[in-house]
Every structure is written in structure tokens, then in C-alpha cells.
Scaffold this motif. Structure first.
Motif, PDB file in Angstrom:
ATOM      1  N   LEU A  41     -30.093 -41.019 -50.206  1.00  0.00           N
ATOM      2  CA  LEU A  41     -29.984 -41.308 -48.777  1.00  0.00           C
ATOM      3  C   LEU A  41     -29.712 -42.797 -48.552  1.00  0.00           C
ATOM      4  O   LEU A  41     -28.883 -43.166 -47.721  1.00  0.00           O
ATOM      5  CB  LEU A  41     -31.255 -40.873 -48.047  1.00  0.00           C
ATOM      6  N   ALA A  42     -30.388 -43.651 -49.318  1.00  0.00           N
ATOM      7  CA  ALA A  42     -30.162 -45.095 -49.198  1.00  0.00           C
ATOM      8  C   ALA A  42     -28.731 -45.448 -49.572  1.00  0.00           C
ATOM      9  O   ALA A  42     -28.090 -46.270 -48.911  1.00  0.00           O
ATOM     10  CB  ALA A  42     -31.157 -45.849 -50.077  1.00  0.00           C
ATOM     11  N   GLN A  43     -28.204 -44.812 -50.631  1.00  0.00           N
ATOM     12  CA  GLN A  43     -26.818 -45.063 -51.027  1.00  0.00           C
ATOM     13  C   GLN A  43     -25.861 -44.618 -49.929  1.00  0.00           C
ATOM     14  O   GLN A  43     -24.897 -45.305 -49.627  1.00  0.00           O
ATOM     15  CB  GLN A  43     -26.489 -44.322 -52.323  1.00  0.00           C
ATOM     16  N   PHE A  44     -26.125 -43.478 -49.333  1.00  0.00           N
ATOM     17  CA  PHE A  44     -25.269 -42.984 -48.256  1.00  0.00           C
ATOM     18  C   PHE A  44     -25.317 -43.920 -47.057  1.00  0.00           C
ATOM     19  O   PHE A  44     -24.301 -44.201 -46.432  1.00  0.00           O
ATOM     20  CB  PHE A  44     -25.685 -41.574 -47.842  1.00  0.00           C
ATOM     21  N   ASP A  45     -26.516 -44.412 -46.735  1.00  0.00           N
ATOM     22  CA  ASP A  45     -26.658 -45.333 -45.606  1.00  0.00           C
ATOM     23  C   ASP A  45     -25.854 -46.609 -45.820  1.00  0.00           C
ATOM     24  O   ASP A  45     -25.341 -47.198 -44.869  1.00  0.00           O
ATOM     25  CB  ASP A  45     -28.129 -45.684 -45.363  1.00  0.00           C
ATOM     26  N   MET A  46     -25.716 -47.048 -47.085  1.00  0.00           N
ATOM     27  CA  MET A  46     -24.942 -48.250 -47.387  1.00  0.00           C
ATOM     28  C   MET A  46     -23.445 -47.994 -47.281  1.00  0.00           C
ATOM     29  O   MET A  46     -22.683 -48.892 -46.958  1.00  0.00           O
ATOM     30  CB  MET A  46     -25.286 -48.772 -48.782  1.00  0.00           C
ATOM     31  N   ASP A  47     -23.003 -46.771 -47.591  1.00  0.00           N
ATOM     32  CA  ASP A  47     -21.576 -46.444 -47.558  1.00  0.00           C
ATOM     33  C   ASP A  47     -21.416 -44.999 -47.116  1.00  0.00           C
ATOM     34  O   ASP A  47     -21.351 -44.088 -47.937  1.00  0.00           O
ATOM     35  CB  ASP A  47     -20.927 -46.658 -48.921  1.00  0.00           C
ATOM     36  N   GLU A  48     -21.338 -44.792 -45.811  1.00  0.00           N
ATOM     37  CA  GLU A  48     -21.269 -43.439 -45.265  1.00  0.00           C
ATOM     38  C   GLU A  48     -19.974 -42.717 -45.612  1.00  0.00           C
ATOM     39  O   GLU A  48     -19.869 -41.510 -45.434  1.00  0.00           O
ATOM     40  CB  GLU A  48     -21.473 -43.469 -43.754  1.00  0.00           C
ATOM     41  N   ASP A  49     -18.982 -43.450 -46.114  1.00  0.00           N
ATOM     42  CA  ASP A  49     -17.723 -42.819 -46.493  1.00  0.00           C
ATOM     43  C   ASP A  49     -17.730 -42.328 -47.937  1.00  0.00           C
ATOM     44  O   ASP A  49     -16.751 -41.752 -48.404  1.00  0.00           O
ATOM     45  CB  ASP A  49     -16.555 -43.793 -46.290  1.00  0.00           C
ATOM     46  N   SER A  50     -18.828 -42.578 -48.658  1.00  0.00           N
ATOM     47  CA  SER A  50     -18.895 -42.120 -50.039  1.00  0.00           C
ATOM     48  C   SER A  50     -19.122 -40.610 -50.073  1.00  0.00           C
ATOM     49  O   SER A  50     -19.536 -40.002 -49.100  1.00  0.00           O
ATOM     50  CB  SER A  50     -20.031 -42.832 -50.778  1.00  0.00           C
ATOM     51  N   GLY A  51     -18.837 -40.033 -51.207  1.00  0.00           N
ATOM     52  CA  GLY A  51     -19.041 -38.600 -51.361  1.00  0.00           C
ATOM     53  C   GLY A  51     -17.805 -37.809 -50.994  1.00  0.00           C
ATOM     54  O   GLY A  51     -16.705 -38.347 -50.876  1.00  0.00           O
ATOM     55  N   ALA A  52     -17.992 -36.526 -50.843  1.00  0.00           N
ATOM     56  CA  ALA A  52     -16.884 -35.615 -50.554  1.00  0.00           C
ATOM     57  C   ALA A  52     -17.312 -34.630 -49.481  1.00  0.00           C
ATOM     58  O   ALA A  52     -18.497 -34.316 -49.351  1.00  0.00           O
ATOM     59  CB  ALA A  52     -16.470 -34.872 -51.823  1.00  0.00           C
ATOM     60  N   SER A  53     -16.347 -34.147 -48.735  1.00  0.00           N
ATOM     61  CA  SER A  53     -16.636 -33.151 -47.707  1.00  0.00           C
ATOM     62  C   SER A  53     -16.936 -31.802 -48.366  1.00  0.00           C
ATOM     63  O   SER A  53     -16.616 -31.579 -49.540  1.00  0.00           O
ATOM     64  CB  SER A  53     -15.435 -32.997 -46.773  1.00  0.00           C
ATOM     65  N   TRP A  54     -17.548 -30.926 -47.602  1.00  0.00           N
ATOM     66  CA  TRP A  54     -17.829 -29.581 -48.114  1.00  0.00           C
ATOM     67  C   TRP A  54     -16.537 -28.895 -48.539  1.00  0.00           C
ATOM     68  O   TRP A  54     -16.486 -28.229 -49.559  1.00  0.00           O
ATOM     69  CB  TRP A  54     -18.585 -28.752 -47.084  1.00  0.00           C
ATOM     70  N   GLN A  55     -15.474 -29.065 -47.779  1.00  0.00           N
ATOM     71  CA  GLN A  55     -14.201 -28.432 -48.113  1.00  0.00           C
ATOM     72  C   GLN A  55     -13.703 -28.917 -49.478  1.00  0.00           C
ATOM     73  O   GLN A  55     -13.217 -28.125 -50.282  1.00  0.00           O
ATOM     74  CB  GLN A  55     -13.146 -28.705 -47.032  1.00  0.00           C
ATOM     75  N   GLU A  56     -13.842 -30.215 -49.743  1.00  0.00           N
ATOM     76  CA  GLU A  56     -13.402 -30.762 -51.039  1.00  0.00           C
ATOM     77  C   GLU A  56     -14.263 -30.240 -52.180  1.00  0.00           C
ATOM     78  O   GLU A  56     -13.745 -29.857 -53.232  1.00  0.00           O
ATOM     79  CB  GLU A  56     -13.457 -32.295 -51.003  1.00  0.00           C
ATOM     80  N   VAL A  57     -15.552 -30.215 -51.969  1.00  0.00           N
ATOM     81  CA  VAL A  57     -16.458 -29.721 -53.006  1.00  0.00           C
ATOM     82  C   VAL A  57     -16.192 -28.247 -53.287  1.00  0.00           C
ATOM     83  O   VAL A  57     -16.095 -27.825 -54.440  1.00  0.00           O
ATOM     84  CB  VAL A  57     -17.931 -29.940 -52.594  1.00  0.00           C
ATOM     85  N   LYS A  58     -16.043 -27.471 -52.236  1.00  0.00           N
ATOM     86  CA  LYS A  58     -15.798 -26.031 -52.394  1.00  0.00           C
ATOM     87  C   LYS A  58     -14.493 -25.787 -53.141  1.00  0.00           C
ATOM     88  O   LYS A  58     -14.431 -24.937 -54.039  1.00  0.00           O
ATOM     89  CB  LYS A  58     -15.753 -25.362 -51.020  1.00  0.00           C
ATOM     90  N   ALA A  59     -13.461 -26.550 -52.815  1.00  0.00           N
ATOM     91  CA  ALA A  59     -12.167 -26.401 -53.498  1.00  0.00           C
ATOM     92  C   ALA A  59     -12.312 -26.708 -54.993  1.00  0.00           C
ATOM     93  O   ALA A  59     -11.748 -25.995 -55.835  1.00  0.00           O
ATOM     94  CB  ALA A  59     -11.116 -27.323 -52.860  1.00  0.00           C
ATOM     95  N   ARG A  60     -13.080 -27.761 -55.331  1.00  0.00           N
ATOM     96  CA  ARG A  60     -13.293 -28.099 -56.740  1.00  0.00           C
ATOM     97  C   ARG A  60     -14.041 -26.983 -57.457  1.00  0.00           C
ATOM     98  O   ARG A  60     -13.722 -26.626 -58.583  1.00  0.00           O
ATOM     99  CB  ARG A  60     -14.064 -29.404 -56.865  1.00  0.00           C
ATOM    100  N   ILE A  61     -15.038 -26.430 -56.806  1.00  0.00           N
ATOM    101  CA  ILE A  61     -15.826 -25.345 -57.418  1.00  0.00           C
ATOM    102  C   ILE A  61     -14.950 -24.122 -57.666  1.00  0.00           C
ATOM    103  O   ILE A  61     -15.022 -23.501 -58.733  1.00  0.00           O
ATOM    104  CB  ILE A  61     -17.025 -24.991 -56.539  1.00  0.00           C
ATOM    105  N   LEU A  62     -14.145 -23.776 -56.694  1.00  0.00           N
ATOM    106  CA  LEU A  62     -13.336 -22.565 -56.814  1.00  0.00           C
ATOM    107  C   LEU A  62     -12.209 -22.710 -57.816  1.00  0.00           C
ATOM    108  O   LEU A  62     -11.680 -21.710 -58.299  1.00  0.00           O
ATOM    109  CB  LEU A  62     -12.789 -22.165 -55.440  1.00  0.00           C
ATOM    110  N   LYS A  63     -11.819 -23.939 -58.158  1.00  0.00           N
ATOM    111  CA  LYS A  63     -10.775 -24.170 -59.167  1.00  0.00           C
ATOM    112  C   LYS A  63     -11.252 -23.834 -60.562  1.00  0.00           C
ATOM    113  O   LYS A  63     -10.464 -23.484 -61.414  1.00  0.00           O
ATOM    114  CB  LYS A  63     -10.313 -25.625 -59.138  1.00  0.00           C
ATOM    115  N   THR A  64     -12.561 -23.970 -60.816  1.00  0.00           N
ATOM    116  CA  THR A  64     -13.093 -23.757 -62.158  1.00  0.00           C
ATOM    117  C   THR A  64     -13.387 -22.316 -62.425  1.00  0.00           C
ATOM    118  O   THR A  64     -13.414 -21.471 -61.620  1.00  0.00           O
ATOM    119  CB  THR A  64     -14.366 -24.574 -62.386  1.00  0.00           C
TER     120      THR A  64
END
Length: 66
Positions: free
Chosen positions: A43-66
Motif C-alpha cells: 500500500l505504501a508503494q502504491f501511495d508513492m506511485d499510483e500509476d504502478s502495477g497493472a489493470s485487472w484487464q491486463e492481469v487477466k489477459a496475461r493469465i489467460l495467455k498461459t
């Protein structure tokens, strides 16, 4: 009756009932101090850079590729 025999609406209803029962009994899923610290760290890392990480759509697409 087997789960496969249920309609989609019945499956959703069953899933909701199961989830509700888990939420009601939150003590059944204790959280360790280590897990709390990790969540606080993330949470502290996210608060420092709210643009970090990936959207649910991006994560879901990565999961479904494997």
C-alpha cells in the motif's frame, strides 16, 4: 445434484451464498503479522506511485495467455 447440472443463475447464487458465508466468518481466515506487514508495504508503494502495477484487464489477459 451435481454443480454441472445447475443453471448459470443457480451457480452464481450458490457462489454468492458461499462468499457471504466466508465474509460472515472472517475469523476462519486469520491474517498473520507477516501478511499485514506485506500488505502495508504494498500500500505504501502504491501511495508513492499510483500509476504502478497493472489493470485487472491486463492481469487477466496475461493469465489467460498461459
Amino acid at each position: 445434484m451435481k454443480i454441472q447440472e445447475l443453471s448459470n443463475a443457480e451457480k452464481v447464487s450458490l457462489a454468492q451464498e458461499l462468499w457471504d458465508s466466508v465474509i460472515i466468518d472472517q475469523q476462519a481466515l486469520p491474517v498473520t503479522q507477516e501478511q499485514i506487514e506485506e500488505l502495508d508495504h504494498r500500500l505504501a508503494q502504491f501511495d508513492m506511485d499510483e500509476d504502478s502495477g497493472a489493470s485487472w484487464q491486463e492481469v487477466k489477459a496475461r493469465i489467460l495467455k498461459t
